[in-house]
Design an enzyme around this catalytic site. Sequence first.
Site, PDB file in Angstrom:
ATOM      1  N   ARG A 190       0.822  -1.210   0.000  1.00  0.00           N
ATOM      2  CA  ARG A 190       0.000   0.000   0.000  1.00  0.00           C
ATOM      3  C   ARG A 190       0.862   1.269   0.000  1.00  0.00           C
ATOM      4  O   ARG A 190       0.513   2.274   0.618  1.00  0.00           O
ATOM      5  CB  ARG A 190      -0.958   0.016   1.194  1.00  0.00           C
ATOM      6  CG  ARG A 190      -1.928  -1.136   1.249  1.00  0.00           C
ATOM      7  CD  ARG A 190      -2.870  -1.164   0.038  1.00  0.00           C
ATOM      8  NE  ARG A 190      -3.770  -2.293   0.125  1.00  0.00           N
ATOM      9  CZ  ARG A 190      -3.488  -3.502  -0.377  1.00  0.00           C
ATOM     10  NH1 ARG A 190      -2.362  -3.710  -1.020  1.00  0.00           N
ATOM     11  NH2 ARG A 190      -4.344  -4.500  -0.260  1.00  0.00           N
TER      12      ARG A 190
ATOM     13  N   SER B  32     -11.273   0.057   2.686  1.00  0.00           N
ATOM     14  CA  SER B  32     -10.466  -0.398   3.825  1.00  0.00           C
ATOM     15  C   SER B  32      -9.714   0.782   4.420  1.00  0.00           C
ATOM     16  O   SER B  32      -8.947   1.445   3.710  1.00  0.00           O
ATOM     17  CB  SER B  32      -9.490  -1.490   3.386  1.00  0.00           C
ATOM     18  OG  SER B  32     -10.189  -2.609   2.896  1.00  0.00           O
TER      19      SER B  32
ATOM     20  N   GLU C 211      -4.776   3.773   5.966  1.00  0.00           N
ATOM     21  CA  GLU C 211      -4.562   3.741   4.520  1.00  0.00           C
ATOM     22  C   GLU C 211      -4.848   5.079   3.846  1.00  0.00           C
ATOM     23  O   GLU C 211      -4.018   5.578   3.085  1.00  0.00           O
ATOM     24  CB  GLU C 211      -5.423   2.645   3.869  1.00  0.00           C
ATOM     25  CG  GLU C 211      -4.816   1.261   3.931  1.00  0.00           C
ATOM     26  CD  GLU C 211      -5.438   0.322   2.896  1.00  0.00           C
ATOM     27  OE1 GLU C 211      -5.740   0.790   1.793  1.00  0.00           O
ATOM     28  OE2 GLU C 211      -5.605  -0.853   3.235  1.00  0.00           O
TER      29      GLU C 211
END
Length: 342
Positions: free
Chosen positions: A168, A242, A338
């Site tokens: 990520r 998410s 995130e």
Amino acid sequence: MTTINTLSRDVSLQKLNTFGIAAQAKLFLPVIELAQLQAVRNDPSLSQLPRLILGGGSNLVLSDQIDALVLHMCLQGKKLTSDDADFYYVTAAAGENWHEFVQWTLAQGWPGLENLSLIPGTVGAAPIQNIGAYGVEIQDVFHSLEAFDFATGEVVTLDKAACLFSYRDSIFKQSLRDRMVILNVTFALPKMWHPRLAYADVMKWLEQAQIQQANALQISQAIIAIRQAKLPDPQLIGNAGSFFKNPVVSASIRHALLAQYPDLVSYLQPSGDFKLAAGWLIEQTGWKGRSLGAAGVYEKQALVLVNRGHATGAEVKLLAQTVQSDVLKKFGVELEIEPNFY
């Protein structure tokens, strides 16, 4: 030189971020061609302003007032650039909708992106986050990209190594943040395709559909159905997908946690470390389905934070920090956020 006469002031971004936060941009420019970025760089009144590069707004939590020049990337276009014995090289402009692009590649008979179906956002944002799902990340199918460099005024090409992809993460979230704007991305889609079916949910769906030898389109359909069942539609409930990364811990830490929590959900990594399911950790703290102000934890998936109505960026941030604190207190594990806050 192309003018930037489409520049607007005090523009609402509520419909341009999937969390549905009622943010206001001081200056806003929809970018439909490279010349506009060059014009911004060459304009002394604009070149020194803080910049926010906005794609689909799906990995972003905005504050109420954005005191910056918001560049909304609307570049369009997609094509088969070339091919060789091993790959189809497919290029898409930064403003293309990611899911629609995935479905288009599958319709052309170019598999490889099916596991990344229904991820919100744009093509240009995908490498920044190194988006991933169901065993596939962008770096697995990435060839190169073109980006405009505000520091030099040049268009540069970056290959996979130059992007410094990790979980990520990429160079665009690090040293090149706010400096380079991705214009287009080229993917290497394999001619010798093999399905990626490591996740039990996908296998279960295919079994229930009585599909034994799944093709890429069927895998995409399975993943779309699974995501729709688990994740809220941003058109109905504001969210950024998410919200936390699945933390990676050493085998010794995982062993100690497993002794205390036998139901701990974890996945062995090639490094020998273990990835823990952040959603499971959050659920054990009792946050699933709860709210803090107008921001809440989704009742069907604790990994997702949602806007329960008129939530502010500050409320989302407070909820995220509170969840992080409770997970750290209970498990000694730090959750990393995130989405980007701006």
